[in-house]
Design an enzyme around this catalytic site. Structure first.
Site, short mmCIF file in Angstrom:
data_model
loop_
_atom_site.label_atom_id
_atom_site.label_comp_id
_atom_site.label_asym_id
_atom_site.label_seq_id
_atom_site.Cartn_x
_atom_site.Cartn_y
_atom_site.Cartn_z
CG ASP A 22 12.97 85.73 73.92
OD1 ASP A 22 13.91 86.55 73.95
OD2 ASP A 22 12.88 84.81 73.08
CG ASP A 24 15.07 87.89 68.18
OD1 ASP A 24 14.86 88.36 67.06
OD2 ASP A 24 15.81 88.44 69.02
CE LYS A 215 16.20 86.65 77.56
NZ LYS A 215 15.02 86.61 76.67
CG ASP A 240 12.41 81.37 71.23
OD1 ASP A 240 12.86 82.25 72.00
OD2 ASP A 240 12.94 81.08 70.15
#
Ligand SMILES: [Mg+2]
Length: 296
Positions: A22, A24, A215, A240
């Protein structure tokens, strides 16, 4: 669930071929790099691992992402980027065989990606109508619209909601959304609503459910699989966010690593772990990619 240290990371690396990251909250926050990110990616690259960047963020095209990665010092190639702008275009073209024109709530990079993949869209950007509310009931419609796409749009407003809902009142009109993330990570105390917050408004007014591309849903995984042969046993998702990254990994039979460098706090993780059954429990967690590269 285990806390990953450098040694465990090394062991994990030797059993994994495909690393899905991922962006960000893992590699960067806004335009600020998260320490250890570049070192981790560079190291995996030196070990000849296959790396993909799988992001729900719909604000950029793949070309724009390459620029961002490069500016921040991350080694990247165009084919490694699986963003929702690309995955939406892939889905519309290859799964829906979409014809006609999509009413798009999104940013210029998203429009560009879709148009390059052959999907015709409306214009994006500010769109205001002034005048009495009565006049809005005769708002001009585009007769070519056959689908509505909701992504991140900072110019989201009442007029756009009106148009989206009106187009969606035709049951043949397709309804696609990039993701359901409620906020964008900022690194400050300001709360920026994410695409999911805009999507809730459109779902409510239209009383319809979209196909969600990002996702934890499957369309983005199908898009990824079209790019590479993915052996699920030898693939890890590093992210995260519990409800998107970790659920995505678990649903698809991948190993999962949660980094606490983004939107999830240690307290939130503990709360999730206390639940008897949850698809959002990571197999491993770490404070940030720096913890892993530092201890190696
Ligand atoms: Mg994230």
């Amino acid at each position: 669930m285990e806390l990953l240290n450098g040694k465990d990371w090394e062991l994990l690396i030797s059993n994994i071929d495909n690393f899905l990251f991922d962006c960000d909250g893992v590699l960067w926050e806004g335009n600020t790099i998260i320490p250890g990110g570049v070192e981790a990616i560079t190291y995996l690259k030196s070990r000849n691992k296959r790396i993909f960047f799988v992001t729900n963020n719909s604000t950029k095209s793949r070309v724009e992402y390459v620029k961002k990665f490069t500016t921040l010092g991350y080694p990247v190639e165009f084919e490694q980027i699986i963003c929702t702008a690309f995955a939406t275009g892939y889905y519309m073209k290859n799964v829906l065989n979409f014809e006609g024109k999509a009413y798009l709530m999104g940013r210029p990079g998203f429009k560009q990606e879709l148009n390059e993949l052959g999907i015709n869209t409306s214009k994006v950007g500010p769109d205001l109508t002034s005048g009495e509310l009565d006049a809005w009931s005769s708002i001009p419609l585009d007769p070519d619209i056959t689908g509505v796409i909701v992504g991140f749009d900072e110019y989201f407003n009442y007029k756009k909601m009106t148009l989206a809902a009106t187009y969606l009142s035709d049951p043949n009109c397709k309804f696609i959304a990039t993701n359901e993330d409620n906020i964008l990570p900022t690194g400050t105390k300001v709360i920026l609503p994410g695409s999911g917050s805009l999507l809730e408004a459109v779902k409510f007014v239209s009383q319809r459910e979209p196909v969600v591309i990002g996702k934890p849903h499957s369309p983005i995984f199908e898009c990824l699989k079209s790019m590479a042969n993915i052996d699920q046993d030898r693939t890890v998702m590093v992210g995260d966010r519990l409800g998107t990254d970790i659920a995505f990994g678990n649903r698809n039979g991948l190993k999962t690593v949660l980094t606490l460098s983004g939107v999830t706090s240690r307290e939130q993780l503990d709360k999730e772990l206390a639940k008897p059954a949850s698809e959002c429990k990571p197999k491993f967690y770490t404070n940030s990619l720096q913890t892993l590269t530092k201890e190696m």
